[in-house]
Design a protein around this motif. Structure first.
Motif, PDB file in Angstrom:
ATOM      1  N   ILE A  33     -17.152  13.923   2.826  1.00 50.90           N
ATOM      2  CA  ILE A  33     -16.258  14.622   1.902  1.00 50.90           C
ATOM      3  C   ILE A  33     -16.577  16.105   1.863  1.00 50.90           C
ATOM      4  O   ILE A  33     -15.711  16.946   2.029  1.00 50.90           O
ATOM      5  CB  ILE A  33     -16.399  14.041   0.482  1.00 50.90           C
ATOM      6  CG1 ILE A  33     -15.896  12.597   0.456  1.00 50.90           C
ATOM      7  CG2 ILE A  33     -15.617  14.888  -0.526  1.00 50.90           C
ATOM      8  CD1 ILE A  33     -16.251  11.892  -0.839  1.00 50.90           C
ATOM      9  N   ARG A  34     -17.835  16.445   1.662  1.00 49.33           N
ATOM     10  CA  ARG A  34     -18.146  17.850   1.453  1.00 49.33           C
ATOM     11  C   ARG A  34     -18.019  18.654   2.731  1.00 49.33           C
ATOM     12  O   ARG A  34     -17.551  19.781   2.724  1.00 49.33           O
ATOM     13  CB  ARG A  34     -19.572  17.954   0.900  1.00 49.33           C
ATOM     14  CG  ARG A  34     -19.863  19.238   0.180  1.00 49.33           C
ATOM     15  CD  ARG A  34     -18.840  19.735  -0.806  1.00 49.33           C
ATOM     16  NE  ARG A  34     -17.953  18.790  -1.366  1.00 49.33           N
ATOM     17  CZ  ARG A  34     -16.971  19.100  -2.172  1.00 49.33           C
ATOM     18  NH1 ARG A  34     -16.753  20.360  -2.492  1.00 49.33           N
ATOM     19  NH2 ARG A  34     -16.185  18.192  -2.653  1.00 49.33           N
ATOM     20  N   LEU A  35     -18.457  18.094   3.857  1.00 53.19           N
ATOM     21  CA  LEU A  35     -18.343  18.842   5.091  1.00 53.19           C
ATOM     22  C   LEU A  35     -16.889  19.093   5.452  1.00 53.19           C
ATOM     23  O   LEU A  35     -16.509  20.209   5.820  1.00 53.19           O
ATOM     24  CB  LEU A  35     -19.044  18.091   6.230  1.00 53.19           C
ATOM     25  CG  LEU A  35     -20.567  18.152   6.199  1.00 53.19           C
ATOM     26  CD1 LEU A  35     -21.143  17.222   7.245  1.00 53.19           C
ATOM     27  CD2 LEU A  35     -21.067  19.563   6.443  1.00 53.19           C
ATOM     28  N   LEU A  36     -16.056  18.071   5.350  1.00 52.03           N
ATOM     29  CA  LEU A  36     -14.642  18.264   5.668  1.00 52.03           C
ATOM     30  C   LEU A  36     -13.998  19.241   4.706  1.00 52.03           C
ATOM     31  O   LEU A  36     -13.267  20.149   5.098  1.00 52.03           O
ATOM     32  CB  LEU A  36     -13.899  16.924   5.623  1.00 52.03           C
ATOM     33  CG  LEU A  36     -13.989  16.079   6.890  1.00 52.03           C
ATOM     34  CD1 LEU A  36     -13.322  14.731   6.641  1.00 52.03           C
ATOM     35  CD2 LEU A  36     -13.339  16.774   8.064  1.00 52.03           C
ATOM     36  N   ARG A  37     -14.256  19.066   3.435  1.00 53.57           N
ATOM     37  CA  ARG A  37     -13.603  19.938   2.471  1.00 53.57           C
ATOM     38  C   ARG A  37     -14.062  21.365   2.613  1.00 53.57           C
ATOM     39  O   ARG A  37     -13.280  22.298   2.499  1.00 53.57           O
ATOM     40  CB  ARG A  37     -13.890  19.440   1.062  1.00 53.57           C
ATOM     41  CG  ARG A  37     -13.059  18.221   0.771  1.00 53.57           C
ATOM     42  CD  ARG A  37     -13.176  17.952  -0.694  1.00 53.57           C
ATOM     43  NE  ARG A  37     -12.520  16.688  -0.937  1.00 53.57           N
ATOM     44  CZ  ARG A  37     -12.881  15.854  -1.855  1.00 53.57           C
ATOM     45  NH1 ARG A  37     -13.879  16.132  -2.635  1.00 53.57           N
ATOM     46  NH2 ARG A  37     -12.244  14.734  -2.035  1.00 53.57           N
ATOM     47  N   TRP A  38     -15.362  21.558   2.837  1.00 52.82           N
ATOM     48  CA  TRP A  38     -15.819  22.936   2.978  1.00 52.82           C
ATOM     49  C   TRP A  38     -15.211  23.595   4.204  1.00 52.82           C
ATOM     50  O   TRP A  38     -14.934  24.789   4.206  1.00 52.82           O
ATOM     51  CB  TRP A  38     -17.348  22.987   3.041  1.00 52.82           C
ATOM     52  CG  TRP A  38     -17.901  23.233   1.700  1.00 52.82           C
ATOM     53  CD1 TRP A  38     -18.562  22.359   0.897  1.00 52.82           C
ATOM     54  CD2 TRP A  38     -17.786  24.439   0.936  1.00 52.82           C
ATOM     55  NE1 TRP A  38     -18.867  22.947  -0.301  1.00 52.82           N
ATOM     56  CE2 TRP A  38     -18.413  24.217  -0.300  1.00 52.82           C
ATOM     57  CE3 TRP A  38     -17.212  25.674   1.182  1.00 52.82           C
ATOM     58  CZ2 TRP A  38     -18.483  25.192  -1.277  1.00 52.82           C
ATOM     59  CZ3 TRP A  38     -17.286  26.651   0.203  1.00 52.82           C
ATOM     60  CH2 TRP A  38     -17.922  26.397  -1.011  1.00 52.82           C
ATOM     61  N   ALA A  39     -15.013  22.811   5.253  1.00 50.06           N
ATOM     62  CA  ALA A  39     -14.390  23.402   6.436  1.00 50.06           C
ATOM     63  C   ALA A  39     -13.024  23.961   6.089  1.00 50.06           C
ATOM     64  O   ALA A  39     -12.701  25.109   6.388  1.00 50.06           O
ATOM     65  CB  ALA A  39     -14.259  22.349   7.529  1.00 50.06           C
ATOM     66  N   PHE A  40     -12.191  23.141   5.462  1.00 48.11           N
ATOM     67  CA  PHE A  40     -10.848  23.589   5.130  1.00 48.11           C
ATOM     68  C   PHE A  40     -10.869  24.588   3.976  1.00 48.11           C
ATOM     69  O   PHE A  40     -10.162  25.588   3.998  1.00 48.11           O
ATOM     70  CB  PHE A  40      -9.964  22.394   4.769  1.00 48.11           C
ATOM     71  CG  PHE A  40      -9.597  21.575   5.964  1.00 48.11           C
ATOM     72  CD1 PHE A  40      -8.738  22.080   6.919  1.00 48.11           C
ATOM     73  CD2 PHE A  40     -10.133  20.324   6.145  1.00 48.11           C
ATOM     74  CE1 PHE A  40      -8.394  21.339   8.028  1.00 48.11           C
ATOM     75  CE2 PHE A  40      -9.797  19.576   7.269  1.00 48.11           C
ATOM     76  CZ  PHE A  40      -8.926  20.074   8.215  1.00 48.11           C
ATOM     77  N   ALA A  41     -11.689  24.333   2.986  1.00 47.86           N
ATOM     78  CA  ALA A  41     -11.693  25.224   1.825  1.00 47.86           C
ATOM     79  C   ALA A  41     -12.184  26.606   2.205  1.00 47.86           C
ATOM     80  O   ALA A  41     -11.605  27.614   1.819  1.00 47.86           O
ATOM     81  CB  ALA A  41     -12.583  24.642   0.732  1.00 47.86           C
ATOM     82  N   LEU A 140     -18.469  14.327  12.538  1.00 45.25           N
ATOM     83  CA  LEU A 140     -19.193  13.828  11.375  1.00 45.25           C
ATOM     84  C   LEU A 140     -19.633  12.379  11.519  1.00 45.25           C
ATOM     85  O   LEU A 140     -20.471  11.911  10.754  1.00 45.25           O
ATOM     86  CB  LEU A 140     -18.299  13.943  10.126  1.00 45.25           C
ATOM     87  CG  LEU A 140     -18.012  15.352   9.643  1.00 45.25           C
ATOM     88  CD1 LEU A 140     -16.932  15.328   8.570  1.00 45.25           C
ATOM     89  CD2 LEU A 140     -19.272  16.017   9.116  1.00 45.25           C
ATOM     90  N   VAL A 141     -19.083  11.684  12.486  1.00 46.69           N
ATOM     91  CA  VAL A 141     -19.309  10.235  12.571  1.00 46.69           C
ATOM     92  C   VAL A 141     -20.786   9.903  12.682  1.00 46.69           C
ATOM     93  O   VAL A 141     -21.318   9.099  11.896  1.00 46.69           O
ATOM     94  CB  VAL A 141     -18.523   9.639  13.761  1.00 46.69           C
ATOM     95  CG1 VAL A 141     -18.992   8.220  14.052  1.00 46.69           C
ATOM     96  CG2 VAL A 141     -17.030   9.648  13.452  1.00 46.69           C
ATOM     97  N   ALA A 142     -21.473  10.483  13.648  1.00 41.66           N
ATOM     98  CA  ALA A 142     -22.871  10.111  13.874  1.00 41.66           C
ATOM     99  C   ALA A 142     -23.775  10.453  12.688  1.00 41.66           C
ATOM    100  O   ALA A 142     -24.543   9.586  12.234  1.00 41.66           O
ATOM    101  CB  ALA A 142     -23.384  10.762  15.159  1.00 41.66           C
TER     102      ALA A 142
END
Length: 317
Positions: A33-41, A140-142
């Motif tokens: 959640i945080r990695l994906l959101r920070w990327a876009f945010a 992010l999978v691994a």
């Protein structure tokens, strides 16, 4: 601002992402959640969150990502370097391979900003970002699979408690018992973001936003139900990853499936509802943009050009 709440969507930027607070429906592990959101945010929706500096937000994203994750999972001394290394690898990959692509999109948005736009034009940007999601997911999978497998029962309880707190905060900000107070809060959020993009708005423009919020079909109760379902999915995924006896590939498939569910509608009914809301957002934002003066639109274009320059400053030499 919640997806579906009447949005300020500039050409090229379609959704709000508020660091530290959910910006879209969340359905994975806290790391994902945080990695994906920070990327876009950090890259695409900062002004929608009231932040005008890509340099500030993206430059501190790794530290803030770690802070958010540790606050949720309370990592052990043994886990800490592994998590921090995973965060560093993700952002290193993002800077090396993704920033130029995103900067080009921002350049297109800046080019279009001085002109009038249509709802159809704005809605064509939504799949632009959805198409890029699989790239972020695969990176992010691994780490999600590996770190999720190490969480103890106590850490899982900590995650559950923190997720419950985010719901409580969301209710406070979006589900005020007094409907007029709820309306005023939504209008205030939009005005702040619009001011950041366009500069100071006049009375007629502010009134238009107020009426748009009042007419919006966005249903906060429905959004809350989606969030609750997402949190149940999050906890189920974490518990599954922590089960003994799974191979690395099995854990990675669990993580991949969860990541791909991130922010997705939980039913056909919810999907149709979301599509209707997106269409309404595009219509509203196009009309709002077209009500802006040439000076305000140029302010938006220069803001986008500045974010593009800031973004490219992070590309490694």
């Amino acid at each position: 601002m919640e997806m579906g709440e009447t949005a300020i969507i500039k050409p090229g930027l379609t959704r709000s992402c508020r660091p530290g607070i959910s910006a879209t429906a969340a359905a994975v592990t806290p790391c994902a959640i945080r990695l994906l959101r920070w990327a876009f945010a950090s890259v695409l929706g900062l002004w929608l969150a009231g932040c005008s500096s890509v340099q500030l937000a993206y430059g501190n994203a790794q530290t803030l990502t770690w802070w958010w994750l540790d606050r949720h999972a309370d990592f052990t001394a043994e886990q800490k370097p592994q998590v921090q290394a995973a965060i560093d690898r993700w952002y290193d990959w993002h800077r090396r391979t993704q920033i130029q692509d995103l900067a080009q999109l921002l350049e297109l948005a800046a080019r279009d900003a001085p002109n009038e736009v249509t709802a159809t034009q704005l809605c064509t940007w939504i799949p632009q970002f959805e198409q890029r999601r699989s790239r972020y997911v695969e990176q992010l999978v691994a780490p999600v699979a590996e770190i999720g497998a190490q969480l103890s029962p106590q850490q899982l309880r900590q995650v559950e408690a923190r997720l419950a707190k985010t719901l409580q905060d969301w209710r406070r900000d979006h589900l005020q018992p007094d409907l007029e107070e709820r309306h005023e809060a939504a209008v205030s959020r939009l005005l702040e973001r619009a001011d950041t993009v366009y500069g100071r708005l006049d009375r007629a423009q502010k009134d238009f936003i107020g009426e748009g919020v009042r007419r919006s079909a966005w249903d906060p109760e429905r959004s809350l139900a989606e969030r609750q379902a997402d949190q149940r999915d999050t906890l189920a995924t974490l518990k599954a990853l922590a089960q003994p006896g799974l191979t690395a590939s099995q854990r990675q498939e669990l993580a991949r499936s969860s990541l791909l569910r991130l922010g997705q509608p939980s039913s056909d009914s919810q999907r149709r509802y979301r599509e209707q809301l997106y269409a309404a957002q595009c219509r509203f934002t196009a009309e709002l943009h077209n009500r802006m003066t040439p000076k305000q639109r140029e302010h938006a274009a220069e803001r986008l050009r500045g974010w593009t320059r800031d973004l490219r400053s992070f590309v490694p030499d």
